[in-house]
Design a protein around this motif. Sequence first.
Motif, PDB file in Angstrom:
ATOM      1  N   ARG A  25       7.544   8.644   0.657  1.00  0.00           N
ATOM      2  CA  ARG A  25       8.664   9.075   1.513  1.00  0.00           C
ATOM      3  C   ARG A  25       9.065   7.983   2.487  1.00  0.00           C
ATOM      4  NH1 ARG A  25       6.129  13.837   4.467  1.00  0.00           N
ATOM      5  NH2 ARG A  25       4.417  12.363   4.317  1.00  0.00           N
ATOM      6  N   PHE A  26       8.166   7.057   2.772  1.00  0.00           N
ATOM      7  CA  PHE A  26       8.417   6.078   3.823  1.00  0.00           C
ATOM      8  C   PHE A  26       8.472   4.639   3.312  1.00  0.00           C
ATOM      9  CE2 PHE A  26       5.822   9.390   6.116  1.00  0.00           C
ATOM     10  CZ  PHE A  26       6.918  10.039   6.642  1.00  0.00           C
ATOM     11  N   LYS A  27       7.485   4.254   2.504  1.00  0.00           N
ATOM     12  CA  LYS A  27       7.341   2.892   2.000  1.00  0.00           C
ATOM     13  C   LYS A  27       7.444   1.910   3.155  1.00  0.00           C
ATOM     14  CE  LYS A  27       8.834   4.182  -2.556  1.00  0.00           C
ATOM     15  NZ  LYS A  27       9.612   3.852  -3.709  1.00  0.00           N
ATOM     16  N   LEU A  28       8.233   0.874   2.999  1.00  0.00           N
ATOM     17  CA  LEU A  28       8.358  -0.129   4.060  1.00  0.00           C
ATOM     18  C   LEU A  28       9.441   0.255   5.068  1.00  0.00           C
ATOM     19  CD1 LEU A  28       6.872  -2.747   4.670  1.00  0.00           C
ATOM     20  CD2 LEU A  28       8.651  -3.989   3.451  1.00  0.00           C
ATOM     21  N   LYS A  29      10.149   1.327   4.776  1.00  0.00           N
ATOM     22  CA  LYS A  29      11.247   1.760   5.653  1.00  0.00           C
ATOM     23  C   LYS A  29      10.754   2.199   7.030  1.00  0.00           C
ATOM     24  CE  LYS A  29      14.470   1.362   2.524  1.00  0.00           C
ATOM     25  NZ  LYS A  29      15.476   0.343   2.600  1.00  0.00           N
ATOM     26  N   LEU A  30       9.604   2.845   7.089  1.00  0.00           N
ATOM     27  CA  LEU A  30       9.088   3.324   8.370  1.00  0.00           C
ATOM     28  C   LEU A  30       8.798   2.164   9.328  1.00  0.00           C
ATOM     29  CD1 LEU A  30       8.454   6.206   9.511  1.00  0.00           C
ATOM     30  CD2 LEU A  30       6.072   5.674   9.056  1.00  0.00           C
ATOM     31  N   PRO A  31       8.030   1.141   8.894  1.00  0.00           N
ATOM     32  CA  PRO A  31       7.848   0.001   9.794  1.00  0.00           C
ATOM     33  C   PRO A  31       9.166  -0.724  10.100  1.00  0.00           C
ATOM     34  CG  PRO A  31       6.198  -0.068   8.061  1.00  0.00           C
ATOM     35  CD  PRO A  31       7.167   1.031   7.725  1.00  0.00           C
ATOM     36  N   GLN A  32      10.071  -0.787   9.139  1.00  0.00           N
ATOM     37  CA  GLN A  32      11.358  -1.439   9.385  1.00  0.00           C
ATOM     38  C   GLN A  32      12.158  -0.715  10.457  1.00  0.00           C
ATOM     39  OE1 GLN A  32      12.958  -1.446   5.392  1.00  0.00           O
ATOM     40  NE2 GLN A  32      12.344  -3.573   5.053  1.00  0.00           N
ATOM     41  N   TYR A  33      11.963   0.571  10.564  1.00  0.00           N
ATOM     42  CA  TYR A  33      12.663   1.348  11.579  1.00  0.00           C
ATOM     43  C   TYR A  33      11.956   1.288  12.930  1.00  0.00           C
ATOM     44  CZ  TYR A  33      14.678   5.279  14.088  1.00  0.00           C
ATOM     45  OH  TYR A  33      15.281   6.058  15.034  1.00  0.00           O
ATOM     46  N   PHE A  34      10.629   1.529  12.907  1.00  0.00           N
ATOM     47  CA  PHE A  34       9.908   1.673  14.172  1.00  0.00           C
ATOM     48  C   PHE A  34       9.464   0.359  14.817  1.00  0.00           C
ATOM     49  CE2 PHE A  34       9.350   6.139  12.874  1.00  0.00           C
ATOM     50  CZ  PHE A  34       9.752   6.734  14.065  1.00  0.00           C
ATOM     51  N   PHE A  35       9.116  -0.651  14.029  1.00  0.00           N
ATOM     52  CA  PHE A  35       8.630  -1.890  14.635  1.00  0.00           C
ATOM     53  C   PHE A  35       9.655  -2.548  15.558  1.00  0.00           C
ATOM     54  CE2 PHE A  35       4.820  -3.175  11.757  1.00  0.00           C
ATOM     55  CZ  PHE A  35       4.165  -2.008  12.128  1.00  0.00           C
ATOM     56  N   CYS A  55       0.249  -6.594   2.414  1.00  0.00           N
ATOM     57  CA  CYS A  55       0.253  -5.756   1.210  1.00  0.00           C
ATOM     58  C   CYS A  55       0.271  -6.613  -0.048  1.00  0.00           C
ATOM     59  CB  CYS A  55       1.455  -4.829   1.211  1.00  0.00           C
ATOM     60  SG  CYS A  55       1.327  -3.526   2.428  1.00  0.00           S
ATOM     61  N   GLU A  56       1.062  -7.679  -0.032  1.00  0.00           N
ATOM     62  CA  GLU A  56       1.124  -8.564  -1.196  1.00  0.00           C
ATOM     63  C   GLU A  56      -0.216  -9.250  -1.429  1.00  0.00           C
ATOM     64  OE1 GLU A  56       4.469 -11.109  -0.479  1.00  0.00           O
ATOM     65  OE2 GLU A  56       5.906  -9.555  -1.057  1.00  0.00           O
ATOM     66  N   GLU A  57      -0.874  -9.678  -0.351  1.00  0.00           N
ATOM     67  CA  GLU A  57      -2.189 -10.315  -0.484  1.00  0.00           C
ATOM     68  C   GLU A  57      -3.198  -9.344  -1.091  1.00  0.00           C
ATOM     69  OE1 GLU A  57      -3.498 -11.898   3.256  1.00  0.00           O
ATOM     70  OE2 GLU A  57      -1.660 -13.062   3.516  1.00  0.00           O
ATOM     71  N   ILE A  58      -3.200  -8.118  -0.592  1.00  0.00           N
ATOM     72  CA  ILE A  58      -4.133  -7.105  -1.107  1.00  0.00           C
ATOM     73  C   ILE A  58      -3.825  -6.811  -2.574  1.00  0.00           C
ATOM     74  CG2 ILE A  58      -4.795  -4.670  -0.944  1.00  0.00           C
ATOM     75  CD1 ILE A  58      -4.362  -4.972   2.106  1.00  0.00           C
ATOM     76  N   PHE A  59      -2.532  -6.684  -2.890  1.00  0.00           N
ATOM     77  CA  PHE A  59      -2.140  -6.399  -4.267  1.00  0.00           C
ATOM     78  C   PHE A  59      -2.519  -7.541  -5.198  1.00  0.00           C
ATOM     79  CE2 PHE A  59       0.773  -6.493  -7.837  1.00  0.00           C
ATOM     80  CZ  PHE A  59       0.607  -5.217  -8.342  1.00  0.00           C
ATOM     81  N   LEU A  60      -2.268  -8.774  -4.784  1.00  0.00           N
ATOM     82  CA  LEU A  60      -2.597  -9.919  -5.629  1.00  0.00           C
ATOM     83  C   LEU A  60      -4.105 -10.048  -5.835  1.00  0.00           C
ATOM     84  CD1 LEU A  60      -0.027 -12.589  -4.403  1.00  0.00           C
ATOM     85  CD2 LEU A  60      -0.041 -11.354  -6.581  1.00  0.00           C
ATOM     86  N   GLU A  61      -4.869  -9.766  -4.793  1.00  0.00           N
ATOM     87  CA  GLU A  61      -6.332  -9.784  -4.927  1.00  0.00           C
ATOM     88  C   GLU A  61      -6.766  -8.752  -5.963  1.00  0.00           C
ATOM     89  OE1 GLU A  61     -10.203  -8.693  -2.217  1.00  0.00           O
ATOM     90  OE2 GLU A  61      -8.452  -9.557  -1.212  1.00  0.00           O
ATOM     91  N   TYR A  62      -6.203  -7.576  -5.887  1.00  0.00           N
ATOM     92  CA  TYR A  62      -6.503  -6.519  -6.855  1.00  0.00           C
ATOM     93  C   TYR A  62      -6.051  -6.941  -8.253  1.00  0.00           C
ATOM     94  CZ  TYR A  62      -5.850  -2.201  -9.465  1.00  0.00           C
ATOM     95  OH  TYR A  62      -5.857  -1.249 -10.424  1.00  0.00           O
ATOM     96  N   HIS A  63      -4.841  -7.491  -8.333  1.00  0.00           N
ATOM     97  CA  HIS A  63      -4.275  -7.909  -9.616  1.00  0.00           C
ATOM     98  C   HIS A  63      -5.163  -8.953 -10.291  1.00  0.00           C
ATOM     99  CE1 HIS A  63      -1.009  -8.311 -12.487  1.00  0.00           C
ATOM    100  NE2 HIS A  63      -1.088  -9.616 -12.377  1.00  0.00           N
ATOM    101  N   VAL A  64      -5.678  -9.894  -9.521  1.00  0.00           N
ATOM    102  CA  VAL A  64      -6.553 -10.926 -10.062  1.00  0.00           C
ATOM    103  C   VAL A  64      -7.842 -10.298 -10.578  1.00  0.00           C
ATOM    104  CG1 VAL A  64      -8.002 -12.897  -9.416  1.00  0.00           C
ATOM    105  CG2 VAL A  64      -5.610 -12.830  -8.724  1.00  0.00           C
ATOM    106  N   LYS A  65      -8.441  -9.403  -9.795  1.00  0.00           N
ATOM    107  CA  LYS A  65      -9.691  -8.759 -10.217  1.00  0.00           C
ATOM    108  C   LYS A  65      -9.492  -7.938 -11.483  1.00  0.00           C
ATOM    109  CE  LYS A  65     -11.980  -8.608  -5.764  1.00  0.00           C
ATOM    110  NZ  LYS A  65     -12.518  -7.776  -4.703  1.00  0.00           N
ATOM    111  N   VAL A  66      -8.416  -7.181 -11.544  1.00  0.00           N
ATOM    112  CA  VAL A  66      -8.139  -6.367 -12.728  1.00  0.00           C
ATOM    113  C   VAL A  66      -7.825  -7.272 -13.909  1.00  0.00           C
ATOM    114  CG1 VAL A  66      -6.514  -4.719 -13.737  1.00  0.00           C
ATOM    115  CG2 VAL A  66      -7.416  -4.334 -11.455  1.00  0.00           C
ATOM    116  N   LEU A 110       4.020  -3.658  -7.113  1.00  0.00           N
ATOM    117  CA  LEU A 110       4.312  -3.481  -5.693  1.00  0.00           C
ATOM    118  C   LEU A 110       5.789  -3.701  -5.408  1.00  0.00           C
ATOM    119  CD1 LEU A 110       3.314  -3.044  -2.773  1.00  0.00           C
ATOM    120  CD2 LEU A 110       2.946  -5.512  -2.653  1.00  0.00           C
ATOM    121  N   ASP A 111       6.362  -4.764  -5.970  1.00  0.00           N
ATOM    122  CA  ASP A 111       7.781  -5.045  -5.749  1.00  0.00           C
ATOM    123  C   ASP A 111       8.653  -3.924  -6.301  1.00  0.00           C
ATOM    124  OD1 ASP A 111       7.303  -7.583  -4.566  1.00  0.00           O
ATOM    125  OD2 ASP A 111       7.019  -8.444  -6.561  1.00  0.00           O
ATOM    126  N   CYS A 112       8.332  -3.467  -7.503  1.00  0.00           N
ATOM    127  CA  CYS A 112       9.102  -2.377  -8.110  1.00  0.00           C
ATOM    128  C   CYS A 112       9.006  -1.115  -7.253  1.00  0.00           C
ATOM    129  CB  CYS A 112       8.612  -2.099  -9.525  1.00  0.00           C
ATOM    130  SG  CYS A 112       8.905  -3.458 -10.669  1.00  0.00           S
TER     131      CYS A 112
END
Length: 123
Positions: A25-35, A55-66, A110-112
């Motif tokens: 429901r929020f994705k990156l929109k919530l921080p974009q609004y409130f920050f 988020c990208e760093e965490i995703f890429l770390e996961y992607h590499v491990k998988v 993540l991008d999608c």
Amino acid sequence: MVENFDRYWNNVHGVLAIASLLDPRFKLKLPQYFFPLIYGEDKGLVEVKKVRNLCEEIFLEYHVKVGEKRSKEIKAICNSEFNHVDEMDSLDGFFSWNSESTDGIEKFELDCYLEEKTLPGSR
């Protein structure tokens, strides 16, 4: 007290932002609004970029491990099914060619996910 809160908030806001990012429901929109409301316009945009990068760093770390795990699984399957070195070389050649033959503009999940519309909220 405010100083302690600020120090605590700096450590926690990334975790909270990632949690909101995972909510469809929020994705990156919530921080974009409130920050920008919390930090001001310029610093707010910087903080949003930090969250996105985290988020990208965490995703890429996961992607590499998988990816490493899948690669080992594929090699184990190939080794059990093919007994000839030439066949393995051909298969490795195919995988190499196949990964190089893409246009290089690979979108990660993540991008999608972040580009999709958010789900409607409820009260």
